[in-house]
Design a protein around this motif. Structure first.
Motif, PDB file in Angstrom:
ATOM      1  N   MET A   1     -18.555  13.259  -0.728  1.00  0.00           N
ATOM      2  CA  MET A   1     -18.543  11.856  -1.149  1.00  0.00           C
ATOM      3  C   MET A   1     -19.954  11.421  -1.556  1.00  0.00           C
ATOM      4  SD  MET A   1     -15.629  10.516  -1.043  1.00  0.00           S
ATOM      5  CE  MET A   1     -14.449  11.815  -1.187  1.00  0.00           C
ATOM      6  N   ILE A   2     -20.009  10.602  -2.566  1.00  0.00           N
ATOM      7  CA  ILE A   2     -21.313  10.084  -3.006  1.00  0.00           C
ATOM      8  C   ILE A   2     -21.480   8.665  -2.473  1.00  0.00           C
ATOM      9  CG2 ILE A   2     -22.649   9.338  -5.037  1.00  0.00           C
ATOM     10  CD1 ILE A   2     -21.358  11.679  -6.547  1.00  0.00           C
ATOM     11  N   SER A   3     -22.646   8.386  -1.926  1.00  0.00           N
ATOM     12  CA  SER A   3     -22.905   7.015  -1.489  1.00  0.00           C
ATOM     13  C   SER A   3     -24.248   6.559  -2.043  1.00  0.00           C
ATOM     14  CB  SER A   3     -22.889   6.913   0.038  1.00  0.00           C
ATOM     15  OG  SER A   3     -23.712   7.914   0.573  1.00  0.00           O
ATOM     16  N   VAL A   4     -24.225   5.360  -2.595  1.00  0.00           N
ATOM     17  CA  VAL A   4     -25.454   4.761  -3.128  1.00  0.00           C
ATOM     18  C   VAL A   4     -25.742   3.542  -2.266  1.00  0.00           C
ATOM     19  CG1 VAL A   4     -26.552   3.694  -5.128  1.00  0.00           C
ATOM     20  CG2 VAL A   4     -24.916   5.569  -5.462  1.00  0.00           C
ATOM     21  N   ALA A   5     -26.905   3.534  -1.610  1.00  0.00           N
ATOM     22  CA  ALA A   5     -27.291   2.415  -0.745  1.00  0.00           C
ATOM     23  C   ALA A   5     -28.274   1.538  -1.504  1.00  0.00           C
ATOM     24  CB  ALA A   5     -27.946   2.957   0.523  1.00  0.00           C
ATOM     25  N   ILE A   6     -27.954   0.251  -1.612  1.00  0.00           N
ATOM     26  CA  ILE A   6     -28.892  -0.686  -2.252  1.00  0.00           C
ATOM     27  C   ILE A   6     -29.243  -1.779  -1.246  1.00  0.00           C
ATOM     28  CG2 ILE A   6     -29.328  -2.255  -4.178  1.00  0.00           C
ATOM     29  CD1 ILE A   6     -27.394  -0.758  -5.859  1.00  0.00           C
ATOM     30  N   ASP A   7     -30.488  -1.776  -0.818  1.00  0.00           N
ATOM     31  CA  ASP A   7     -30.957  -2.806   0.116  1.00  0.00           C
ATOM     32  C   ASP A   7     -31.986  -3.678  -0.579  1.00  0.00           C
ATOM     33  OD1 ASP A   7     -29.617  -2.126   2.666  1.00  0.00           O
ATOM     34  OD2 ASP A   7     -30.683  -0.221   2.437  1.00  0.00           O
ATOM     35  N   GLY A   8     -32.223  -4.833   0.021  1.00  0.00           N
ATOM     36  CA  GLY A   8     -33.250  -5.711  -0.526  1.00  0.00           C
ATOM     37  C   GLY A   8     -33.033  -7.131  -0.051  1.00  0.00           C
TER      38      GLY A   8
ATOM     39  N   ILE B   1     -28.652  -0.589   4.862  1.00  0.00           N
ATOM     40  CA  ILE B   1     -27.720   0.488   4.508  1.00  0.00           C
ATOM     41  C   ILE B   1     -28.446   1.835   4.499  1.00  0.00           C
ATOM     42  CG2 ILE B   1     -25.919   1.241   2.891  1.00  0.00           C
ATOM     43  CD1 ILE B   1     -25.559  -1.578   4.278  1.00  0.00           C
ATOM     44  N   GLY B   2     -29.592   1.888   3.832  1.00  0.00           N
ATOM     45  CA  GLY B   2     -30.342   3.142   3.771  1.00  0.00           C
ATOM     46  C   GLY B   2     -31.003   3.515   5.085  1.00  0.00           C
ATOM     47  N   THR B   3     -31.329   2.532   5.907  1.00  0.00           N
ATOM     48  CA  THR B   3     -32.037   2.821   7.158  1.00  0.00           C
ATOM     49  C   THR B   3     -31.089   3.086   8.328  1.00  0.00           C
ATOM     50  OG1 THR B   3     -32.177   0.430   7.509  1.00  0.00           O
ATOM     51  CG2 THR B   3     -34.141   1.499   6.617  1.00  0.00           C
ATOM     52  N   VAL B   4     -29.962   2.383   8.402  1.00  0.00           N
ATOM     53  CA  VAL B   4     -29.106   2.464   9.595  1.00  0.00           C
ATOM     54  C   VAL B   4     -27.665   2.878   9.282  1.00  0.00           C
ATOM     55  CG1 VAL B   4     -28.121   1.126  11.520  1.00  0.00           C
ATOM     56  CG2 VAL B   4     -30.483   0.717  10.799  1.00  0.00           C
ATOM     57  N   VAL B   5     -27.035   2.195   8.333  1.00  0.00           N
ATOM     58  CA  VAL B   5     -25.595   2.401   8.132  1.00  0.00           C
ATOM     59  C   VAL B   5     -25.302   3.772   7.527  1.00  0.00           C
ATOM     60  CG1 VAL B   5     -23.491   1.478   7.063  1.00  0.00           C
ATOM     61  CG2 VAL B   5     -25.255  -0.090   7.897  1.00  0.00           C
ATOM     62  N   LEU B   6     -26.007   4.110   6.450  1.00  0.00           N
ATOM     63  CA  LEU B   6     -25.773   5.397   5.768  1.00  0.00           C
ATOM     64  C   LEU B   6     -27.101   6.148   5.626  1.00  0.00           C
ATOM     65  CD1 LEU B   6     -23.418   4.145   2.868  1.00  0.00           C
ATOM     66  CD2 LEU B   6     -22.737   5.086   5.098  1.00  0.00           C
ATOM     67  N   PRO B   7     -27.641   6.656   6.757  1.00  0.00           N
ATOM     68  CA  PRO B   7     -28.957   7.309   6.668  1.00  0.00           C
ATOM     69  C   PRO B   7     -28.943   8.548   5.779  1.00  0.00           C
ATOM     70  CG  PRO B   7     -28.005   7.555   8.869  1.00  0.00           C
ATOM     71  CD  PRO B   7     -27.120   6.619   8.127  1.00  0.00           C
ATOM     72  N   ASN B   8     -27.735   9.112   5.524  1.00  0.00           N
ATOM     73  CA  ASN B   8     -27.660  10.283   4.643  1.00  0.00           C
ATOM     74  C   ASN B   8     -27.131   9.938   3.259  1.00  0.00           C
ATOM     75  OD1 ASN B   8     -28.550  12.108   6.664  1.00  0.00           O
ATOM     76  ND2 ASN B   8     -26.523  11.945   7.610  1.00  0.00           N
TER      77      ASN B   8
ATOM     78  N   THR C   1     -26.578   9.417  -0.591  1.00  0.00           N
ATOM     79  CA  THR C   1     -26.997  10.297  -1.693  1.00  0.00           C
ATOM     80  C   THR C   1     -28.222   9.710  -2.398  1.00  0.00           C
ATOM     81  OG1 THR C   1     -24.608  10.508  -2.049  1.00  0.00           O
ATOM     82  CG2 THR C   1     -26.045  11.602  -3.640  1.00  0.00           C
ATOM     83  N   VAL C   2     -28.200   8.407  -2.626  1.00  0.00           N
ATOM     84  CA  VAL C   2     -29.306   7.721  -3.293  1.00  0.00           C
ATOM     85  C   VAL C   2     -29.593   6.430  -2.523  1.00  0.00           C
ATOM     86  CG1 VAL C   2     -30.162   6.770  -5.474  1.00  0.00           C
ATOM     87  CG2 VAL C   2     -28.356   8.501  -5.519  1.00  0.00           C
TER      88      VAL C   2
ATOM     89  N   ALA D   1     -36.358   5.754   0.160  1.00  0.00           N
ATOM     90  CA  ALA D   1     -35.759   4.869  -0.860  1.00  0.00           C
ATOM     91  C   ALA D   1     -36.655   4.791  -2.096  1.00  0.00           C
ATOM     92  CB  ALA D   1     -35.568   3.473  -0.289  1.00  0.00           C
ATOM     93  N   VAL D   2     -36.033   4.592  -3.244  1.00  0.00           N
ATOM     94  CA  VAL D   2     -36.788   4.335  -4.473  1.00  0.00           C
ATOM     95  C   VAL D   2     -36.939   2.823  -4.579  1.00  0.00           C
ATOM     96  CG1 VAL D   2     -36.802   4.556  -6.995  1.00  0.00           C
ATOM     97  CG2 VAL D   2     -35.776   6.358  -5.586  1.00  0.00           C
ATOM     98  N   LEU D   3     -38.167   2.352  -4.750  1.00  0.00           N
ATOM     99  CA  LEU D   3     -38.413   0.909  -4.846  1.00  0.00           C
ATOM    100  C   LEU D   3     -38.305   0.417  -6.292  1.00  0.00           C
ATOM    101  CD1 LEU D   3     -39.539   1.083  -1.909  1.00  0.00           C
ATOM    102  CD2 LEU D   3     -41.310  -0.479  -2.657  1.00  0.00           C
ATOM    103  N   LEU D   4     -37.590  -0.668  -6.480  1.00  0.00           N
ATOM    104  CA  LEU D   4     -37.518  -1.249  -7.829  1.00  0.00           C
ATOM    105  C   LEU D   4     -37.794  -2.746  -7.728  1.00  0.00           C
ATOM    106  CD1 LEU D   4     -36.913  -0.861 -10.846  1.00  0.00           C
ATOM    107  CD2 LEU D   4     -34.532  -1.410 -10.360  1.00  0.00           C
ATOM    108  N   ASP D   5     -38.899  -3.171  -8.331  1.00  0.00           N
ATOM    109  CA  ASP D   5     -39.263  -4.591  -8.346  1.00  0.00           C
ATOM    110  C   ASP D   5     -38.884  -5.157  -9.710  1.00  0.00           C
ATOM    111  OD1 ASP D   5     -40.611  -7.060  -8.680  1.00  0.00           O
ATOM    112  OD2 ASP D   5     -42.092  -6.485  -7.177  1.00  0.00           O
TER     113      ASP D   5
END
Ligand code: DC
Length: 224
Positions: free
Chosen positions: A1-8, A129-136, A138-139, A195-199
């Motif tokens: 399964m692919i998971s994309v986590a977007i936090d901010g 999401i990237g830190t706790v919910v889905l630490p693995n 995909t992106v 994580a990749v940072l996007l401003d």
């Protein structure tokens, strides 16, 4: 399964971007903020102080949250009632931020969120999401913009909805929410190490969308 986590932070455009990206990729969009908002709304309606851990924890056994995707849009049901529109108020957002500081609330939602990502490709947005919910995941992407840029976008959005808002008030609300979300003890808002940072402060919607798409494509290619 692919998971994309977007936090901010709030107002960075996570949900509008994530919705569009999910539709294009054919993934399920999971808006975790909506779940916190539904609990915040329940606390408001119950007259409980959304910052009071014992009071809010006592409400949790009364709450049944159901998530359904109807025509590509996530709907949230609070004890059977579709609250998808009711949770969009400023008051529900503030209450969501308050209940989001409480450990019992985060524990209550964690498994629901993880379960959604187990059986399908997801694009999930939130704060942790990237830190706790889905630490693995995909992106992982940390989408941000200056508080001023976010306040200006929010003011315009409200104006378009026929709800003129004062810039200074919107900016103060955004700053208060940023502070509360990033200073809480549990799962605070912060970028995951990978994580990749996007401003997007200086980008318009189409530029932000193109940048996000490129980050996701590169991330998926890297993970094979
Ligand atoms: O993304 P949003 O504005 O709908 O989120 C509302 C609030 O919910 C946000 O200010 C903090 C909380 N929240 C959280 O603590 N963790 C998440 N993964 C998503 C939202």
């Amino acid at each position: 399964m692919i998971s994309v986590a977007i936090d901010g932070p709030s107002g960075a455009g996570k949900s509008s971007m994530a919705k569009r990206l999910a539709a294009e990729l054919g993934y399920t969009y999971v808006d975790t903020g909506a779940m916190y908002r539904a609990i915040g709304l329940y606390a408001l309606r119950s007259g409980a102080d959304a910052h009071d851990e014992a009071a809010v924890a006592a409400l949790l056994p009364e709450i049944r949250l159901d998530i359904a995707v109807v025509d590509g849009t996530q709907h949230v049901y609070l004890n059977g009632e579709d609250v998808s529109a009711a949770i969009r108020t400023e008051a529900a957002g503030m209450a969501a931020s308050a209940v989001g500081t409480l450990a019992p609330v985060r524990a209550f939602l964690l498994e629901t969120q993880r379960a959604l990502a187990r059986s399908r490709n997801v694009l999930m947005d939130g704060r942790d999401i990237g830190t706790v919910v889905l630490p693995n995941a995909t992106v992982k992407i940390f989408l941000t913009a200056s508080a001023e840029a976010r306040a200006e976008r929010r003011r315009k959005e409200l104006l378009e909805k026929g709800q003129p808002a004062d810039y200074a008030t919107v900016l103060a609300d955004i700053k208060a929410r940023d502070w509360q979300d990033s200073h809480r003890a549990i799962a605070p808002l912060r970028p995951a190490a990978d994580a990749v940072l996007l401003d997007t402060s200086a980008m318009d919607i189409d530029e932000s969308f193109a940048a996000l798409k490129a980050i996701i494509a590169a991330g998926i290619a890297r993970r094979g």
